[in-house]
Design a protein around this motif. Structure first.
Motif, PDB file in Angstrom:
ATOM      1  N   CYS A   1       0.835  -1.207   0.000  1.00  0.00           N
ATOM      2  CA  CYS A   1       0.000   0.000   0.000  1.00  0.00           C
ATOM      3  C   CYS A   1       0.868   1.255   0.000  1.00  0.00           C
ATOM      4  CB  CYS A   1      -0.928  -0.013   1.214  1.00  0.00           C
ATOM      5  SG  CYS A   1      -1.885   1.503   1.395  1.00  0.00           S
ATOM      6  N   ASP A   2       0.756   2.033  -1.060  1.00  0.00           N
ATOM      7  CA  ASP A   2       1.536   3.261  -1.193  1.00  0.00           C
ATOM      8  C   ASP A   2       1.241   4.242  -0.059  1.00  0.00           C
ATOM      9  OD1 ASP A   2       2.371   2.167  -3.624  1.00  0.00           O
ATOM     10  OD2 ASP A   2       0.822   3.222  -4.744  1.00  0.00           O
ATOM     11  N   MET A   3      -0.002   4.327   0.344  1.00  0.00           N
ATOM     12  CA  MET A   3      -0.365   5.261   1.407  1.00  0.00           C
ATOM     13  C   MET A   3       0.243   4.829   2.739  1.00  0.00           C
ATOM     14  SD  MET A   3      -2.093   7.576  -0.196  1.00  0.00           S
ATOM     15  CE  MET A   3      -0.805   7.239  -1.376  1.00  0.00           C
ATOM     16  N   ALA A   4       0.195   3.535   3.040  1.00  0.00           N
ATOM     17  CA  ALA A   4       0.795   3.044   4.286  1.00  0.00           C
ATOM     18  C   ALA A   4       2.298   3.269   4.281  1.00  0.00           C
ATOM     19  CB  ALA A   4       0.478   1.563   4.482  1.00  0.00           C
ATOM     20  N   ASN A   5       2.912   3.153   3.117  1.00  0.00           N
ATOM     21  CA  ASN A   5       4.349   3.371   3.010  1.00  0.00           C
ATOM     22  C   ASN A   5       4.712   4.852   3.071  1.00  0.00           C
ATOM     23  OD1 ASN A   5       5.141   0.647   2.775  1.00  0.00           O
ATOM     24  ND2 ASN A   5       4.545   0.642   0.628  1.00  0.00           N
ATOM     25  N   SER A   6       3.719   5.725   3.065  1.00  0.00           N
ATOM     26  CA  SER A   6       3.951   7.170   3.058  1.00  0.00           C
ATOM     27  C   SER A   6       3.814   7.821   4.431  1.00  0.00           C
ATOM     28  CB  SER A   6       2.964   7.855   2.102  1.00  0.00           C
ATOM     29  OG  SER A   6       3.125   7.368   0.793  1.00  0.00           O
ATOM     30  N   VAL A   7       3.395   7.056   5.426  1.00  0.00           N
ATOM     31  CA  VAL A   7       3.130   7.644   6.743  1.00  0.00           C
ATOM     32  C   VAL A   7       3.880   6.897   7.838  1.00  0.00           C
ATOM     33  CG1 VAL A   7       0.826   8.458   6.060  1.00  0.00           C
ATOM     34  CG2 VAL A   7       1.063   6.224   7.150  1.00  0.00           C
ATOM     35  N   LYS A   8       4.063   7.576   8.975  1.00  0.00           N
ATOM     36  CA  LYS A   8       4.681   6.927  10.123  1.00  0.00           C
ATOM     37  C   LYS A   8       3.630   6.438  11.122  1.00  0.00           C
ATOM     38  CE  LYS A   8       5.648  11.198  12.631  1.00  0.00           C
ATOM     39  NZ  LYS A   8       6.677  11.994  13.274  1.00  0.00           N
ATOM     40  N   THR A   9       2.366   6.605  10.785  1.00  0.00           N
ATOM     41  CA  THR A   9       1.255   6.141  11.613  1.00  0.00           C
ATOM     42  C   THR A   9       1.324   4.630  11.795  1.00  0.00           C
ATOM     43  OG1 THR A   9      -0.134   7.926  10.761  1.00  0.00           O
ATOM     44  CG2 THR A   9      -1.274   6.045  11.725  1.00  0.00           C
ATOM     45  N   ASP A  10       1.064   4.160  13.002  1.00  0.00           N
ATOM     46  CA  ASP A  10       0.981   2.728  13.271  1.00  0.00           C
ATOM     47  C   ASP A  10      -0.333   2.218  12.685  1.00  0.00           C
ATOM     48  OD1 ASP A  10       1.449   0.186  14.354  1.00  0.00           O
ATOM     49  OD2 ASP A  10       0.524   0.713  16.269  1.00  0.00           O
ATOM     50  N   ILE A  11      -0.251   1.257  11.774  1.00  0.00           N
ATOM     51  CA  ILE A  11      -1.448   0.715  11.125  1.00  0.00           C
ATOM     52  C   ILE A  11      -1.615  -0.734  11.551  1.00  0.00           C
ATOM     53  CG2 ILE A  11      -2.592   0.222   8.933  1.00  0.00           C
ATOM     54  CD1 ILE A  11      -0.826   2.500   7.738  1.00  0.00           C
ATOM     55  N   VAL A  12      -2.749  -1.030  12.153  1.00  0.00           N
ATOM     56  CA  VAL A  12      -3.061  -2.360  12.649  1.00  0.00           C
ATOM     57  C   VAL A  12      -4.203  -2.915  11.811  1.00  0.00           C
ATOM     58  CG1 VAL A  12      -3.887  -3.673  14.649  1.00  0.00           C
ATOM     59  CG2 VAL A  12      -2.378  -1.705  14.982  1.00  0.00           C
ATOM     60  N   VAL A  13      -4.104  -4.177  11.394  1.00  0.00           N
ATOM     61  CA  VAL A  13      -5.164  -4.820  10.617  1.00  0.00           C
ATOM     62  C   VAL A  13      -5.757  -5.946  11.460  1.00  0.00           C
ATOM     63  CG1 VAL A  13      -5.757  -6.045   8.502  1.00  0.00           C
ATOM     64  CG2 VAL A  13      -3.962  -4.298   8.458  1.00  0.00           C
ATOM     65  N   GLN A  14      -7.062  -5.882  11.669  1.00  0.00           N
ATOM     66  CA  GLN A  14      -7.797  -6.911  12.411  1.00  0.00           C
ATOM     67  C   GLN A  14      -8.830  -7.499  11.455  1.00  0.00           C
ATOM     68  OE1 GLN A  14      -9.217  -4.591  15.777  1.00  0.00           O
ATOM     69  NE2 GLN A  14      -7.353  -5.024  16.912  1.00  0.00           N
ATOM     70  N   ALA A  15      -8.397  -8.488  10.674  1.00  0.00           N
ATOM     71  CA  ALA A  15      -9.233  -9.057   9.619  1.00  0.00           C
ATOM     72  C   ALA A  15     -10.176 -10.124  10.146  1.00  0.00           C
ATOM     73  CB  ALA A  15      -8.347  -9.646   8.530  1.00  0.00           C
ATOM     74  N   SER A  16     -11.375 -10.167   9.576  1.00  0.00           N
ATOM     75  CA  SER A  16     -12.331 -11.212   9.905  1.00  0.00           C
ATOM     76  C   SER A  16     -13.160 -11.554   8.677  1.00  0.00           C
ATOM     77  CB  SER A  16     -13.226 -10.779  11.074  1.00  0.00           C
ATOM     78  OG  SER A  16     -13.988  -9.652  10.728  1.00  0.00           O
ATOM     79  N   PHE A  17     -13.970 -12.593   8.815  1.00  0.00           N
ATOM     80  CA  PHE A  17     -14.806 -13.082   7.718  1.00  0.00           C
ATOM     81  C   PHE A  17     -16.229 -12.579   7.874  1.00  0.00           C
ATOM     82  CE2 PHE A  17     -11.452 -16.260   8.066  1.00  0.00           C
ATOM     83  CZ  PHE A  17     -11.035 -16.343   6.756  1.00  0.00           C
ATOM     84  N   GLY A  18     -16.876 -12.311   6.739  1.00  0.00           N
ATOM     85  CA  GLY A  18     -18.291 -11.968   6.729  1.00  0.00           C
ATOM     86  C   GLY A  18     -19.096 -13.207   6.372  1.00  0.00           C
ATOM     87  N   ASP A  19     -20.381 -13.068   6.465  1.00  0.00           N
ATOM     88  CA  ASP A  19     -21.274 -14.186   6.136  1.00  0.00           C
ATOM     89  C   ASP A  19     -21.557 -14.239   4.654  1.00  0.00           C
ATOM     90  OD1 ASP A  19     -21.465 -14.886   8.808  1.00  0.00           O
ATOM     91  OD2 ASP A  19     -23.109 -13.501   9.122  1.00  0.00           O
TER      92      ASP A  19
END
Length: 155
Positions: free
Chosen positions: A137-155
């Motif tokens: 992700c270009d945007m994630a690579n552009s910031v020093k913000t800590d980015i956390v991903v909490q992925a889950s499944f939908g129905d």
């Protein structure tokens, strides 16, 4: 390299200015013709100077990070032969203070819920796809913000 742009426009009109009670409502115009109302966050500048119905810069940054992540995730899921039917991310952000006391977007949490048709990956594969998306992700690579991903499944 590719170039991207937006036009940001604000006009005072007949409102006073030096009392700092002027409206922060403005417009963002994009090359495709889309116009989005923008404003300062009511958390930082009270209503009526801020317009809570408009997008504030903090929300826009969170949306940009989420959107970029999603687009990479979809590309990698398709490449893995997975069929994504729906992807919803109720992303959130937390403001903090840096080492010199300035406010900044310290943490963004992406909460993607993905619904698949056919083969459904297990949690490990889902997490690996999200990790790969985050790395690209270009945007994630552009910031020093800590980015956390909490992925889950939908129905």
């Amino acid at each position: 390299m590719s170039a991207h742009g937006a036009t940001i426009e604000w006009s005072r009109g007949d409102q006073p200015f030096t009392d700092k009670r002027y409206s922060r409502l403005h417009r963002w115009s994009f090359d495709g013709g889309q116009i989005v109302p923008g404003s300062s966050s009511p958390a930082g500048v009270p209503v009526p100077m801020s317009d809570p119905s408009a997008v504030d810069p903090e929300e826009a940054m969170i949306a940009s990070l989420s959107s970029c992540h999603m687009l990479w995730f979809l590309a990698f899921a398709a490449g893995a032969g997975l069929v994504v039917d729906r992807y919803v991310d109720a992303a959130t952000g937390e403001m903090g203070r840096n080492e010199v006391g300035r406010s900044w977007l310290a943490k963004v949490t992406l909460n993607p819920v993905t619904t698949f048709s056919g083969r459904r990956p297990d949690q490990a594969e889902l997490d690996a796809l999200h990790h790969k998306a985050h790395e690209h992700c270009d945007m994630a690579n552009s910031v020093k913000t800590d980015i956390v991903v909490q992925a889950s499944f939908g129905d």
